[in-house]
Scaffold this motif. Sequence first.
Motif, PDB file in Angstrom:
ATOM      1  N   TYR A 229      -1.856 -21.674  -9.791  1.00  0.00           N
ATOM      2  CA  TYR A 229      -0.763 -20.831 -10.293  1.00  0.00           C
ATOM      3  C   TYR A 229      -1.101 -19.381  -9.946  1.00  0.00           C
ATOM      4  CZ  TYR A 229       3.088 -19.612 -13.501  1.00  0.00           C
ATOM      5  OH  TYR A 229       4.271 -19.153 -14.035  1.00  0.00           O
ATOM      6  N   ILE A 230      -0.347 -18.827  -9.005  1.00  0.00           N
ATOM      7  CA  ILE A 230      -0.565 -17.460  -8.537  1.00  0.00           C
ATOM      8  C   ILE A 230       0.359 -16.515  -9.303  1.00  0.00           C
ATOM      9  CG2 ILE A 230      -0.594 -15.944  -6.522  1.00  0.00           C
ATOM     10  CD1 ILE A 230      -2.481 -18.239  -6.158  1.00  0.00           C
ATOM     11  N   THR A 231      -0.143 -15.359  -9.680  1.00  0.00           N
ATOM     12  CA  THR A 231       0.687 -14.367 -10.366  1.00  0.00           C
ATOM     13  C   THR A 231       0.709 -13.060  -9.582  1.00  0.00           C
ATOM     14  OG1 THR A 231      -1.071 -13.383 -11.722  1.00  0.00           O
ATOM     15  CG2 THR A 231      -0.006 -15.353 -12.587  1.00  0.00           C
ATOM     16  N   ARG A 232       1.792 -12.354  -9.721  1.00  0.00           N
ATOM     17  CA  ARG A 232       1.957 -11.041  -9.089  1.00  0.00           C
ATOM     18  C   ARG A 232       1.157  -9.992  -9.860  1.00  0.00           C
ATOM     19  NH1 ARG A 232       5.677  -6.863 -10.308  1.00  0.00           N
ATOM     20  NH2 ARG A 232       6.571  -8.185 -11.937  1.00  0.00           N
ATOM     21  N   VAL A 233       0.498  -9.096  -9.133  1.00  0.00           N
ATOM     22  CA  VAL A 233      -0.100  -7.925  -9.774  1.00  0.00           C
ATOM     23  C   VAL A 233       1.046  -6.974 -10.106  1.00  0.00           C
ATOM     24  CG1 VAL A 233      -1.676  -5.979  -9.523  1.00  0.00           C
ATOM     25  CG2 VAL A 233      -2.287  -8.210  -8.566  1.00  0.00           C
ATOM     26  N   GLN A 234       1.221  -6.690 -11.394  1.00  0.00           N
ATOM     27  CA  GLN A 234       2.445  -6.051 -11.868  1.00  0.00           C
ATOM     28  C   GLN A 234       2.352  -4.527 -11.792  1.00  0.00           C
ATOM     29  OE1 GLN A 234       4.043  -7.745 -15.468  1.00  0.00           O
ATOM     30  NE2 GLN A 234       3.302  -9.787 -14.952  1.00  0.00           N
ATOM     31  N   LYS A 235       2.861  -4.008 -10.701  1.00  0.00           N
ATOM     32  CA  LYS A 235       2.805  -2.572 -10.425  1.00  0.00           C
ATOM     33  C   LYS A 235       3.358  -1.740 -11.574  1.00  0.00           C
ATOM     34  CE  LYS A 235       4.245   0.786  -6.891  1.00  0.00           C
ATOM     35  NZ  LYS A 235       4.974   0.948  -5.601  1.00  0.00           N
ATOM     36  N   GLU A 236       4.421  -2.250 -12.204  1.00  0.00           N
ATOM     37  CA  GLU A 236       5.095  -1.480 -13.247  1.00  0.00           C
ATOM     38  C   GLU A 236       4.268  -1.320 -14.513  1.00  0.00           C
ATOM     39  OE1 GLU A 236       6.730  -5.759 -13.584  1.00  0.00           O
ATOM     40  OE2 GLU A 236       5.937  -4.416 -12.039  1.00  0.00           O
ATOM     41  N   ARG A 237       3.162  -2.062 -14.639  1.00  0.00           N
ATOM     42  CA  ARG A 237       2.327  -1.974 -15.847  1.00  0.00           C
ATOM     43  C   ARG A 237       1.142  -1.019 -15.683  1.00  0.00           C
ATOM     44  NH1 ARG A 237       6.322  -4.396 -18.613  1.00  0.00           N
ATOM     45  NH2 ARG A 237       6.697  -6.522 -17.887  1.00  0.00           N
ATOM     46  N   PHE A 238       0.975  -0.440 -14.488  1.00  0.00           N
ATOM     47  CA  PHE A 238      -0.190   0.408 -14.237  1.00  0.00           C
ATOM     48  C   PHE A 238       0.107   1.865 -14.556  1.00  0.00           C
ATOM     49  CE2 PHE A 238      -1.322  -3.380 -12.052  1.00  0.00           C
ATOM     50  CZ  PHE A 238      -2.709  -3.384 -11.959  1.00  0.00           C
ATOM     51  N   ALA A 239      -0.929   2.554 -15.029  1.00  0.00           N
ATOM     52  CA  ALA A 239      -0.785   3.965 -15.379  1.00  0.00           C
ATOM     53  C   ALA A 239      -0.704   4.857 -14.154  1.00  0.00           C
ATOM     54  CB  ALA A 239      -1.955   4.408 -16.262  1.00  0.00           C
ATOM     55  N   SER A 240      -1.285   4.422 -13.035  1.00  0.00           N
ATOM     56  CA  SER A 240      -1.265   5.242 -11.830  1.00  0.00           C
ATOM     57  C   SER A 240      -1.164   4.355 -10.600  1.00  0.00           C
ATOM     58  CB  SER A 240      -2.534   6.095 -11.729  1.00  0.00           C
ATOM     59  OG  SER A 240      -3.664   5.283 -11.467  1.00  0.00           O
ATOM     60  N   ALA A 241      -0.654   4.943  -9.516  1.00  0.00           N
ATOM     61  CA  ALA A 241      -0.548   4.222  -8.249  1.00  0.00           C
ATOM     62  C   ALA A 241      -1.923   3.867  -7.712  1.00  0.00           C
ATOM     63  CB  ALA A 241       0.216   5.071  -7.238  1.00  0.00           C
ATOM     64  N   GLU A 242      -2.903   4.723  -7.961  1.00  0.00           N
ATOM     65  CA  GLU A 242      -4.260   4.481  -7.475  1.00  0.00           C
ATOM     66  C   GLU A 242      -4.855   3.225  -8.095  1.00  0.00           C
ATOM     67  OE1 GLU A 242      -2.980   8.436  -6.701  1.00  0.00           O
ATOM     68  OE2 GLU A 242      -3.162   7.405  -8.642  1.00  0.00           O
ATOM     69  N   GLU A 243      -4.644   3.049  -9.403  1.00  0.00           N
ATOM     70  CA  GLU A 243      -5.152   1.853 -10.071  1.00  0.00           C
ATOM     71  C   GLU A 243      -4.524   0.594  -9.484  1.00  0.00           C
ATOM     72  OE1 GLU A 243      -5.549   1.885 -14.466  1.00  0.00           O
ATOM     73  OE2 GLU A 243      -4.778   3.937 -14.305  1.00  0.00           O
ATOM     74  N   TYR A 244      -3.226   0.649  -9.240  1.00  0.00           N
ATOM     75  CA  TYR A 244      -2.528  -0.502  -8.658  1.00  0.00           C
ATOM     76  C   TYR A 244      -3.041  -0.805  -7.253  1.00  0.00           C
ATOM     77  CZ  TYR A 244       1.220  -3.132  -6.385  1.00  0.00           C
ATOM     78  OH  TYR A 244       1.926  -4.057  -5.659  1.00  0.00           O
ATOM     79  N   GLU A 245      -3.174   0.223  -6.438  1.00  0.00           N
ATOM     80  CA  GLU A 245      -3.610   0.031  -5.056  1.00  0.00           C
ATOM     81  C   GLU A 245      -4.991  -0.603  -4.984  1.00  0.00           C
ATOM     82  OE1 GLU A 245      -2.035   0.497  -2.163  1.00  0.00           O
ATOM     83  OE2 GLU A 245      -0.184   1.084  -3.175  1.00  0.00           O
ATOM     84  N   SER A 246      -5.826  -0.341  -5.981  1.00  0.00           N
ATOM     85  CA  SER A 246      -7.203  -0.850  -5.948  1.00  0.00           C
ATOM     86  C   SER A 246      -7.289  -2.354  -6.155  1.00  0.00           C
ATOM     87  CB  SER A 246      -8.054  -0.132  -7.006  1.00  0.00           C
ATOM     88  OG  SER A 246      -7.686  -0.538  -8.323  1.00  0.00           O
TER      89      SER A 246
END
Length: 309
Positions: A229-246
């Motif tokens: 079961y694969i899940t999406r990393v939820q961009k909308e839940r991150f405080a910053s773009a940098e955290e999401y990109e990592s």
Amino acid sequence: MERLKHVISARQFDDPEFLLGLFESANAMDRDDKFRALTDPLRGRILATLFYEPSTRTRFSFEAAMQKLGGGVLTAENMRESSSATKGETIADTVRIVSGYADAIAIRHFEQGTAAEAARISPVPIINAGDGVGEHPTQALTDVYTIKKELGRLSGLRVALVGDLLNGRTIHSLLPLLCLYKDVQFDLISPWQLRLPLKHREYLLEKHATFRESEKLGSEVLEQADVLYITRVQKERFASAEEYESVKDAYILDAAMANRLKPEAIIMHALPRVNEISPEVDDNARAAYFRQAKNGLYIRMALLKYLLA
């Protein structure tokens, strides 16, 4: 199981026999839909869909389910920006008003606990269609139904949950349902920043479930899994773009990896996907995610009939 008025959490569904009956009802809906033999048990009833977050599958499947059962729909796809919420109206007041027009309300909101708040004051059934990082119980029902249809069993499974386990409300709802069945083992695969929250790990311990945590999606997991079961990393839940990109590219399932799964294993995803499953996997017989999405229609039909017929 006590008869439900509202559907707020997957933990309300604590009786495997009830789930079996719901799945049989969903099967009947699927069969009758194929043969155009559906009746209209909800004729004259109205479902309101109040969505404060974007949705395609959940909103459309609820609305299609209600219409296929003969009912009507009041819909608001962008309540956050196109309703009286922009004027400061509270959820409680919105629910009090809408419940005068509709026989049930499906609500999606960006804040955890909103559906439960609505249920406390609503005279009509409230269905949680996703509340922030909280739960998504109808998706979990769809997921368990899909596993049963695809594999023919719900006991003795090895289930690998991969990706954003911190914010994945689908995972938070799926775990308690799978814990109802014997000998289900979990592999929890995520970056450390996106680890399954402590309260859900404590729940697994309380239920004496076997689970392993890892940051690596390796051969052992792939070759032993019955369900990946694969899940999406939820961009909308991150405080910053940098955290999401990592972390956004932590796991990408390609064709070679998919072929390392057992032939009878299935690949699931609640969708939408970004890049975590390569399109080349779509033609693999193990790829069940589009069938999973279709199953959501029939589960929601069965649930609406249970609540309103």
